[in-house]
Design an enzyme around this catalytic site. Structure first.
Site, PDB file in Angstrom:
ATOM      1  N   SER A   1       6.520  -0.916  10.346  1.00  0.00           N
ATOM      2  CA  SER A   1       5.157  -0.798   9.830  1.00  0.00           C
ATOM      3  C   SER A   1       4.923   0.648   9.431  1.00  0.00           C
ATOM      4  CB  SER A   1       4.153  -1.196  10.920  1.00  0.00           C
ATOM      5  OG  SER A   1       2.867  -0.713  10.603  1.00  0.00           O
TER       6      SER A   1
ATOM      7  N   ASP B   1      11.911  -0.110   5.204  1.00  0.00           N
ATOM      8  CA  ASP B   1      12.898  -1.167   4.928  1.00  0.00           C
ATOM      9  C   ASP B   1      12.269  -2.566   4.882  1.00  0.00           C
ATOM     10  OD1 ASP B   1      14.790   0.728   4.777  1.00  0.00           O
ATOM     11  OD2 ASP B   1      15.858   0.194   6.619  1.00  0.00           O
TER      12      ASP B   1
ATOM     13  N   HIS C   1       9.375  -3.347   3.530  1.00  0.00           N
ATOM     14  CA  HIS C   1       8.922  -3.550   2.147  1.00  0.00           C
ATOM     15  C   HIS C   1      10.113  -3.814   1.221  1.00  0.00           C
ATOM     16  CE1 HIS C   1       5.551  -0.805   3.563  1.00  0.00           C
ATOM     17  NE2 HIS C   1       4.889  -1.854   3.115  1.00  0.00           N
TER      18      HIS C   1
ATOM     19  N   LYS D   1       5.148 -10.226   8.818  1.00  0.00           N
ATOM     20  CA  LYS D   1       4.604  -9.287   9.816  1.00  0.00           C
ATOM     21  C   LYS D   1       3.073  -9.410   9.894  1.00  0.00           C
ATOM     22  CE  LYS D   1       3.822  -5.117  11.772  1.00  0.00           C
ATOM     23  NZ  LYS D   1       2.726  -4.617  11.035  1.00  0.00           N
TER      24      LYS D   1
ATOM     25  N   VAL E   1      10.987  -7.435   9.387  1.00  0.00           N
ATOM     26  CA  VAL E   1      12.150  -6.573   9.616  1.00  0.00           C
ATOM     27  C   VAL E   1      11.839  -5.684  10.820  1.00  0.00           C
ATOM     28  CG1 VAL E   1      13.660  -4.821   8.610  1.00  0.00           C
ATOM     29  CG2 VAL E   1      12.695  -6.607   7.168  1.00  0.00           C
TER      30      VAL E   1
ATOM     31  N   GLN F   1     -10.464  -2.811   2.148  1.00  0.00           N
ATOM     32  CA  GLN F   1     -10.008  -3.500   3.366  1.00  0.00           C
ATOM     33  C   GLN F   1     -10.044  -2.579   4.597  1.00  0.00           C
ATOM     34  OE1 GLN F   1      -6.077  -4.275   1.411  1.00  0.00           O
ATOM     35  NE2 GLN F   1      -5.211  -3.876   3.410  1.00  0.00           N
TER      36      GLN F   1
ATOM     37  N   LEU G   1       6.678   3.116   1.596  1.00  0.00           N
ATOM     38  CA  LEU G   1       7.596   1.982   1.738  1.00  0.00           C
ATOM     39  C   LEU G   1       8.677   2.229   2.786  1.00  0.00           C
ATOM     40  CD1 LEU G   1       8.100   1.122  -2.039  1.00  0.00           C
ATOM     41  CD2 LEU G   1       6.387   0.228  -0.448  1.00  0.00           C
TER      42      LEU G   1
ATOM     43  N   MET H   1       0.848  -1.198   0.000  1.00  0.00           N
ATOM     44  CA  MET H   1       0.000   0.000   0.000  1.00  0.00           C
ATOM     45  C   MET H   1       0.886   1.252   0.000  1.00  0.00           C
ATOM     46  SD  MET H   1      -3.452  -0.987   1.995  1.00  0.00           S
ATOM     47  CE  MET H   1      -2.909  -0.715   3.659  1.00  0.00           C
TER      48      MET H   1
END
Ligand code: PAF
Length: 282
Positions: free
Chosen positions: A190, A39, A41, A154, A181, A65, A37, A34
């Site tokens: 996140s 690290d 991603h 995650k 990560v 969602q 970005l 989504m």
């Protein structure tokens, strides 16, 4: 590495690119995101680059969602920053469709998921979420037609849901999960960490610490339900509002029924207005 990175906004141009690559016998991977970005991603993109010759990254904040009270309007967006990071890392194509491209007028179909999507975890607190995810991910899989799709561990329940969905709908894609990560203090990366106040940011890694202690206790033979209750109390004492802490079968997310099955610990908790989720294996 600096690659030639193109951005396309239509399904037709996405298909054209992937078809050209396939015609040259190149392997392809898609990394659905989504945007905004971080690290975490980029690790998914790196995994895509290891698996395939060409990597497509999708940037789409999927409205289906989000529940009406959730953060669709304020969800972090940074298309220029995303493009810069993806160029540096060597991705090949960005697919950034509009909501109308993905859900044209008259759109009337949704993928309804059960199994791991009804495990009594995220689904209890975000009942609309997995049908929305499964619908958009099924569309992205079909639109991109890539050999591989890469997701983060995650969102562990999401990883299980999209893997099941691709299998059940016979979509010819191999779904790959990549380890979470973390920041140096253990907090899982996140996009929503940006919502934490400086004070909440200091407390946030306590979620990971609580999960690690819980995993250790279970490994050393503690009864899972009692150890889970202790972890919940610990988080509540540190100011979290706990949605759930659970020890589940790592494969199907069902309740534990024996001592020998693979165990995954999953949790979601709120700090102020920010909802954090995390999970680890035992
Ligand atoms: O994990 C996410 O970012 C989203 O749920 C996904 C998989 C891109 C679907 O919108």
């Amino acid at each position: 590495m600096v690659s030639v990175l193109r951005t396309v906004n239509t399904i037709e141009s996405l298909r054209r690119h992937v078809c050209e690559w396939r015609a040259q016998d190149l392997r392809t991977a898609v990394v659905p995101t989504m945007g905004a970005l971080h690290d975490g991603h980029l690790k998914l993109v790196e995994q895509g680059l290891r698996l395939a010759d060409r990597v497509v990254v999708t940037l789409f904040v999927n409205p289906t969602q989000f529940a009406p009270h959730e953060d669709l309007d304020t969800y972090p967006r940074d298309e220029r920053g995303d493009a810069r990071k993806l160029k540096e890392i060597g991705a090949h194509l960005i697919f950034a469709p509009s909501a109308l491209e993905m859900y044209p007028d008259g759109f009337a179909t949704s993928v309804s998921v059960a199994g791991p999507a009804k495990a009594g975890l995220e689904d209890v607190h975000r009942p609309h979420f997995f049908d929305g995810v499964a619908t958009v991910v099924a569309k992205l899989f079909i639109q991109a037609g890539c050999d591989y799709a890469v997701f983060g561990e995650k969102d562990y329940q999401q990883l299980k849901v999209v893997t099941r969905m691709a299998q059940d709908l016979d979509i010819p894609v191999t779904v790959i999960g990549v380890e979470t990560v973390r920041e140096p203090d253990g907090l899982a990366m996140s996009s929503r960490n940006a919502y934490l106040s400086p004070e909440e940011r200091k407390t946030a890694p306590e979620l990971y610490r609580a999960l690690r202690s819980l995993a250790n206790e279970i490994r050393e033979g503690s009864e899972p339900a009692a150890a889970v209750a202790r972890a919940e109390d610990r988080l509540t004492a540190r100011g979290f509002k706990v949605d759930y802490v659970a020890a589940r079968n790592a494969e199907n997310l069902g309740e534990l029924t024996s001592r020998n099955e693979p165990v995954r610990i999953l949790a979601a908790a709120r700090l102020g207005k920010t909802r954090l989720i995390d999970n680890i294996s035992v």
